[in-house]
Design a protein around this motif. Structure first.
Motif, mmCIF file in Angstrom:
data_model
loop_
_atom_site.group_PDB
_atom_site.id
_atom_site.type_symbol
_atom_site.label_atom_id
_atom_site.label_comp_id
_atom_site.label_asym_id
_atom_site.label_seq_id
_atom_site.Cartn_x
_atom_site.Cartn_y
_atom_site.Cartn_z
ATOM 1 N N ASP A 163 0.733 -1.117 -0.136
ATOM 2 C CA ASP A 163 -0.135 0.022 -0.162
ATOM 3 C C ASP A 163 1.004 1.478 -0.099
ATOM 4 O O ASP A 163 0.512 2.426 0.651
ATOM 5 C CB ASP A 163 -0.892 -0.074 1.146
ATOM 6 N N VAL B 254 -4.953 -5.404 -0.856
ATOM 7 C CA VAL B 254 -5.021 -3.824 -0.226
ATOM 8 C C VAL B 254 -5.531 -2.855 -1.424
ATOM 9 O O VAL B 254 -6.511 -2.188 -1.273
ATOM 10 C CB VAL B 254 -3.887 -3.481 0.656
ATOM 11 N N ASN B 255 -4.937 -3.043 -2.479
ATOM 12 C CA ASN B 255 -5.175 -2.394 -3.602
ATOM 13 C C ASN B 255 -6.462 -2.722 -4.255
ATOM 14 O O ASN B 255 -7.302 -1.600 -4.612
ATOM 15 C CB ASN B 255 -4.138 -2.410 -4.849
ATOM 16 N N LEU C 56 -9.054 -3.765 -2.682
ATOM 17 C CA LEU C 56 -10.041 -3.370 -1.635
ATOM 18 C C LEU C 56 -10.096 -1.842 -1.736
ATOM 19 O O LEU C 56 -11.555 -1.032 -1.609
ATOM 20 C CB LEU C 56 -9.728 -3.883 -0.197
ATOM 21 N N ARG C 57 -9.093 -1.106 -1.923
ATOM 22 C CA ARG C 57 -9.090 0.428 -2.132
ATOM 23 C C ARG C 57 -9.914 0.778 -3.063
ATOM 24 O O ARG C 57 -10.745 1.600 -3.017
ATOM 25 C CB ARG C 57 -7.645 0.782 -2.319
ATOM 26 N N PHE D 190 -13.505 -0.110 -2.103
ATOM 27 C CA PHE D 190 -14.313 0.507 -0.948
ATOM 28 C C PHE D 190 -13.768 2.066 -0.722
ATOM 29 O O PHE D 190 -14.416 2.501 -0.080
ATOM 30 C CB PHE D 190 -13.914 -0.131 0.494
ATOM 31 N N GLU E 238 -11.470 5.204 -0.021
ATOM 32 C CA GLU E 238 -10.636 5.567 1.256
ATOM 33 C C GLU E 238 -11.166 5.377 2.410
ATOM 34 O O GLU E 238 -11.941 6.170 2.977
ATOM 35 C CB GLU E 238 -10.054 6.988 1.089
ATOM 36 N N ASP F 138 -6.195 3.119 6.245
ATOM 37 C CA ASP F 138 -4.950 1.975 5.686
ATOM 38 C C ASP F 138 -4.971 0.689 6.755
ATOM 39 O O ASP F 138 -5.096 -0.243 6.069
ATOM 40 C CB ASP F 138 -3.716 2.683 5.843
ATOM 41 N N ARG G 258 -7.644 -0.299 8.240
ATOM 42 C CA ARG G 258 -8.918 -1.162 7.853
ATOM 43 C C ARG G 258 -8.803 -1.967 6.722
ATOM 44 O O ARG G 258 -9.152 -3.090 6.587
ATOM 45 C CB ARG G 258 -10.051 -0.150 7.948
ATOM 46 N N LEU G 259 -8.196 -1.396 5.839
ATOM 47 C CA LEU G 259 -7.848 -2.163 4.650
ATOM 48 C C LEU G 259 -6.910 -3.459 4.892
ATOM 49 O O LEU G 259 -7.069 -4.507 4.224
ATOM 50 C CB LEU G 259 -7.319 -1.128 3.328
ATOM 51 N N MET H 230 -9.005 -5.888 6.648
ATOM 52 C CA MET H 230 -9.689 -6.434 5.648
ATOM 53 C C MET H 230 -8.831 -7.647 4.729
ATOM 54 O O MET H 230 -9.493 -8.830 4.377
ATOM 55 C CB MET H 230 -10.426 -5.671 4.765
ATOM 56 N N ALA H 231 -7.852 -7.041 4.289
ATOM 57 C CA ALA H 231 -6.997 -8.065 3.276
ATOM 58 C C ALA H 231 -6.604 -9.367 4.160
ATOM 59 O O ALA H 231 -6.473 -10.432 3.764
ATOM 60 C CB ALA H 231 -5.692 -7.332 2.857
#
Length: 120
Positions: free
Chosen positions: A9, A36-37, A39-40, A43, A45, A48, A50-51, A54-55
């Motif tokens: 990220d 992460v990318n 998810l970004r 979803f 912003e 960071d 939280r992403l 989640m990953a």
């Protein structure tokens, strides 16, 4: 102990790993970065941390599913080995019965042959 610098990220991290594991660690980090990318993109912003969480949860979910599948496959393999062992026991028993039957047939043939020789 070797160290690898990875980027997740947009942030770099220096990570230690076992000798010879450098490429593997870099590959894992690239996979996390990709998640992460993704998810970004999905979803936006949302933070960071939280992403990354989640990953991690997604990766752990996949790992859990693979463990479940492996356990199922191991159970199937164990059942297949039990079935094979039972089949081998049945074949061995059938072979013993066949040999006993053939011995009886051979004895009967010898008895008949002896009677024929005695009459001739």
């Amino acid at each position: 102990m070797p160290q690898v610098v990875v980027t997740i990220d947009g942030k770099t991290f220096r990570m230690a790993c076992a000798e010879g594991e450098e490429d593997h660690l870099a590959s894992l980090a690239a996979e996390v970065d990709g998640r992460v990318n993704e998810l970004r993109k999905s979803f936006g912003e949302i933070g960071d941390q939280r992403l990354v969480v989640m990953a991690a949860i997604m990766a752990t979910d996949e790992l859990s599913e693979q463990r479940r599948r492996i356990a199922g496959l191991e159970a199937e393999i164990a059942a297949a080995f039990r079935d094979r062992d039972e089949a081998l026991r049945r074949v061995a028993a059938d072979e013993r019965r066949f040999v006993a039957h053939m011995n009886e047939v051979a004895t009967a043939i010898e008895t008949v042959a002896g009677k024929i020789d005695g009459r001739a």
